[in-house]
Motif scaffolding. Structure first.
Motif, PDB file in Angstrom:
ATOM      1  N   GLU A  25       0.821  -1.202   0.000  1.00 12.59           N
ATOM      2  CA  GLU A  25       0.000   0.000   0.000  1.00 12.59           C
ATOM      3  C   GLU A  25       0.858   1.257   0.000  1.00 12.59           C
ATOM      4  OE1 GLU A  25      -2.419  -0.382   3.442  1.00 12.59           O
ATOM      5  OE2 GLU A  25      -3.610  -2.043   2.665  1.00 12.59           O
ATOM      6  N   TYR A  26       2.154   1.093  -0.020  1.00 18.21           N
ATOM      7  CA  TYR A  26       3.093   2.219   0.021  1.00 18.21           C
ATOM      8  C   TYR A  26       4.183   1.955  -1.013  1.00 18.21           C
ATOM      9  CZ  TYR A  26       4.671  -1.479   3.142  1.00 18.21           C
ATOM     10  OH  TYR A  26       4.982  -2.703   3.673  1.00 18.21           O
ATOM     11  N   PRO A  27       4.857   3.005  -1.480  1.00 15.91           N
ATOM     12  CA  PRO A  27       5.924   2.803  -2.476  1.00 15.91           C
ATOM     13  C   PRO A  27       7.026   1.916  -1.936  1.00 15.91           C
ATOM     14  CG  PRO A  27       5.318   5.123  -2.316  1.00 15.91           C
ATOM     15  CD  PRO A  27       4.652   4.432  -1.161  1.00 15.91           C
ATOM     16  N   ALA A  28       7.518   0.990  -2.758  1.00 20.15           N
ATOM     17  CA  ALA A  28       8.603   0.095  -2.371  1.00 20.15           C
ATOM     18  C   ALA A  28       9.325  -0.375  -3.616  1.00 20.15           C
ATOM     19  CB  ALA A  28       8.064  -1.101  -1.592  1.00 20.15           C
ATOM     20  N   THR A  29      10.650  -0.407  -3.553  1.00 20.32           N
ATOM     21  CA  THR A  29      11.449  -0.941  -4.645  1.00 20.32           C
ATOM     22  C   THR A  29      11.768  -2.401  -4.378  1.00 20.32           C
ATOM     23  OG1 THR A  29      12.448   1.252  -4.793  1.00 20.32           O
ATOM     24  CG2 THR A  29      13.435  -0.481  -6.121  1.00 20.32           C
ATOM     25  N   GLY A  30      12.290  -2.667  -3.183  1.00 23.78           N
ATOM     26  CA  GLY A  30      12.412  -4.018  -2.650  1.00 23.78           C
ATOM     27  C   GLY A  30      11.493  -4.092  -1.449  1.00 23.78           C
ATOM     28  N   MET A  31      11.457  -5.227  -0.777  1.00 20.87           N
ATOM     29  CA  MET A  31      10.533  -5.353   0.353  1.00 20.87           C
ATOM     30  C   MET A  31      10.870  -4.392   1.489  1.00 20.87           C
ATOM     31  SD  MET A  31       8.598  -7.376  -1.053  1.00 20.87           S
ATOM     32  CE  MET A  31       7.428  -7.261   0.274  1.00 20.87           C
ATOM     33  N   GLN A  33      13.240  -1.604   1.083  1.00 23.30           N
ATOM     34  CA  GLN A  33      13.898  -0.374   0.645  1.00 23.30           C
ATOM     35  C   GLN A  33      13.106   0.332  -0.455  1.00 23.30           C
ATOM     36  OE1 GLN A  33      18.578  -0.845   0.786  1.00 23.30           O
ATOM     37  NE2 GLN A  33      17.675  -2.575  -0.293  1.00 23.30           N
ATOM     38  N   LEU A  34      13.308   1.641  -0.516  1.00 27.75           N
ATOM     39  CA  LEU A  34      12.709   2.461  -1.560  1.00 27.75           C
ATOM     40  C   LEU A  34      13.803   3.293  -2.213  1.00 27.75           C
ATOM     41  CD1 LEU A  34      10.273   3.748  -3.048  1.00 27.75           C
ATOM     42  CD2 LEU A  34      10.137   5.396  -1.171  1.00 27.75           C
ATOM     43  N   ALA A  35      13.907   3.210  -3.532  1.00 28.00           N
ATOM     44  CA  ALA A  35      14.866   4.015  -4.293  1.00 28.00           C
ATOM     45  C   ALA A  35      14.106   5.097  -5.054  1.00 28.00           C
ATOM     46  CB  ALA A  35      15.648   3.138  -5.266  1.00 28.00           C
ATOM     47  N   SER A  36      14.631   6.295  -5.029  1.00 23.89           N
ATOM     48  CA  SER A  36      13.992   7.427  -5.698  1.00 23.89           C
ATOM     49  C   SER A  36      15.048   8.301  -6.346  1.00 23.89           C
ATOM     50  CB  SER A  36      13.197   8.278  -4.692  1.00 23.89           C
ATOM     51  OG  SER A  36      12.257   7.517  -3.978  1.00 23.89           O
ATOM     52  N   PHE A  37      14.609   9.102  -7.314  1.00 21.81           N
ATOM     53  CA  PHE A  37      15.454  10.137  -7.882  1.00 21.81           C
ATOM     54  C   PHE A  37      14.931  11.490  -7.419  1.00 21.81           C
ATOM     55  CE2 PHE A  37      16.485   6.844 -11.066  1.00 21.81           C
ATOM     56  CZ  PHE A  37      17.868   6.966 -11.067  1.00 21.81           C
ATOM     57  N   VAL A  38      15.841  12.364  -7.043  1.00 20.39           N
ATOM     58  CA  VAL A  38      15.485  13.715  -6.617  1.00 20.39           C
ATOM     59  C   VAL A  38      16.222  14.702  -7.510  1.00 20.39           C
ATOM     60  CG1 VAL A  38      15.502  15.375  -4.724  1.00 20.39           C
ATOM     61  CG2 VAL A  38      15.261  12.943  -4.225  1.00 20.39           C
ATOM     62  N   ARG A  39      15.528  15.685  -8.035  1.00 17.99           N
ATOM     63  CA  ARG A  39      16.159  16.714  -8.857  1.00 17.99           C
ATOM     64  C   ARG A  39      15.876  18.075  -8.245  1.00 17.99           C
ATOM     65  NH1 ARG A  39      14.974  19.868 -13.531  1.00 17.99           N
ATOM     66  NH2 ARG A  39      16.814  20.166 -14.855  1.00 17.99           N
ATOM     67  N   PRO A 112      10.073   1.353   3.492  1.00 16.56           N
ATOM     68  CA  PRO A 112       9.129   0.230   3.393  1.00 16.56           C
ATOM     69  C   PRO A 112       9.194  -0.722   4.584  1.00 16.56           C
ATOM     70  CG  PRO A 112      10.147   0.619   1.277  1.00 16.56           C
ATOM     71  CD  PRO A 112      10.892   1.476   2.262  1.00 16.56           C
ATOM     72  N   LEU A 113      10.378  -0.931   5.140  1.00 15.64           N
ATOM     73  CA  LEU A 113      10.505  -1.777   6.330  1.00 15.64           C
ATOM     74  C   LEU A 113       9.745  -1.170   7.498  1.00 15.64           C
ATOM     75  CD1 LEU A 113      11.750  -4.136   7.930  1.00 15.64           C
ATOM     76  CD2 LEU A 113      13.797  -2.718   8.250  1.00 15.64           C
ATOM     77  N   ASP A 261      19.560  -4.356   1.687  1.00 17.47           N
ATOM     78  CA  ASP A 261      19.158  -4.380   3.093  1.00 17.47           C
ATOM     79  C   ASP A 261      19.936  -5.471   3.828  1.00 17.47           C
ATOM     80  OD1 ASP A 261      17.835  -6.138   1.410  1.00 17.47           O
ATOM     81  OD2 ASP A 261      15.911  -5.995   2.419  1.00 17.47           O
ATOM     82  N   ALA A 262      21.209  -5.648   3.456  1.00 14.86           N
ATOM     83  CA  ALA A 262      22.014  -6.760   3.953  1.00 14.86           C
ATOM     84  C   ALA A 262      22.449  -6.596   5.402  1.00 14.86           C
ATOM     85  CB  ALA A 262      23.250  -6.954   3.068  1.00 14.86           C
ATOM     86  N   GLY A 263      22.426  -5.368   5.921  1.00 20.47           N
ATOM     87  CA  GLY A 263      22.736  -5.200   7.341  1.00 20.47           C
ATOM     88  C   GLY A 263      21.744  -5.955   8.199  1.00 20.47           C
TER      89      GLY A 263
END
Length: 304
Positions: A25-31, A33-39, A112-113, A261-263
């Motif tokens: 129900e929310y933005p997610a790239t992986g389960m 993490q979320l990756a975005s571009f900012v300009r 997302p976590l 998210d390997a940590g």
């Protein structure tokens, strides 16, 4: 692939889901993490905010500074900095950032976590850190100059903070590698549980890609591989558990910045990183590992 330009307007680009499991129900790239571009337009400012424990910013282009509760961070193209917590951060592009009309970031968080758990951070788990382009490139080139580097599976530096030394990661959740893929290189395939969010820092127009597959054959070759081409300023995801190999068929170097998210997985002892040679040895000996404890031990005990 992610688009990298917003053609003169402030816009946040949310990456597409890495696989069908990321139906949230929310933005997610992986389960996690979320990756975005900012300009940020030349001479202007833009504020980012996320409910997250870790926020990583990689400067794609331009220069300027960011106001955080920990102080001002001055950045330029190729720099990376990380900030703990959910604070709003205002980023200012300098008047000299005129290429493509402003500055740009690749921004990754573990929002997302937090959304999945229904929580927000109450304490900071690490101190902010800033890595300049010269420091990152210099460290990797020093490794590449080592005669033994040709025998290594990869040539790169893991970024870290002292609070995450136990997991050899940038934060308690997020793992970041600044990685060089020399020309005429095909890395041996490997796999791991965390999803990788890969940003192509620099690559030739053609001939560099990551081959990915769910399975390998008895000789360690990928079965029905899918190729993700590296495009400078673009990004792709490596799904959890998939075997993958980075390939550079050209004579030029290529650079990539994977974030995982390997940590979190290393702390839970579920990283399960495996390399083809070790798996082929298991096949030869007719053994099956429940989890790759030896692989994780090798990683955690790696040289700092």
């Amino acid at each position: 692939m992610l688009s990298q330009d917003s053609f003169g307007i402030h816009r946040l680009y949310h990456a597409p889901e890495s696989n069908a499991l990321a139906d949230t129900e929310y933005p997610a790239t992986g389960m996690n993490q979320l990756a975005s571009f900012v300009r940020i337009k030349t001479g202007e400012a833009f504020t980012t905010k996320a409910t997250a424990t870790s926020q990583v910013f990689y400067c794609i282009r331009g220069d300027g500074f960011s106001d955080t509760s920990h102080g001002k961070v001055r950045w330029a193209q190729g720099d990376l900095f990380v900030v703990p917590g959910s604070e709003a951060i205002t980023h200012h592009a300098s008047k000299e950032s005129t290429e493509h009309g402003g500055a740009a970031f690749y921004w990754i968080t573990d929002e997302p976590l937090c959304k999945y758990l229904g929580v927000a951070p109450t304490v900071n788990r690490f101190e902010p850190a800033h890595f300049t382009r010269d420091a990152l490139v210099g460290a990797v080139k020093k490794l590449a100059a080592d005669p033994d580097s040709k025998d290594k599976n990869r040539i790169g530096v893991l970024l870290g903070t002292k609070q995450a030394r136990g997991t050899k990661t940038l934060t308690h959740v997020m793992w970041v590698l600044f990685n060089l893929l020399p020309g005429k290189t095909t890395q041996k395939a490997h796999r791991h549980t965390p999803t990788a969010l890969d940003f192509a820092v620099s690559a030739p127009a053609k001939g560099v890609y990551t081959a990915m597959a769910r399975k390998i054959d008895k000789d360690g070759n990928l079965i029905d591989a899918v190729n993700a081409p590296w495009k400078t300023g673009g990004a792709f995801t490596t799904p959890p558990g998939w075997w993958h190999s980075h390939v550079n068929e050209t004579d030029e170097d290529a650079w990539v910045l994977p974030v995982q998210d390997a940590g979190l997985f290393t702390y839970q002892r579920t990283l399960d990183i495996r390399f083809v040679p070790a798996v082929l040895e298991d096949i030869k000996n007719m053994t099956i590992q429940g989890a790759s404890f030896e692989g994780e031990k090798t990683y955690v005990n790696s040289k700092e």
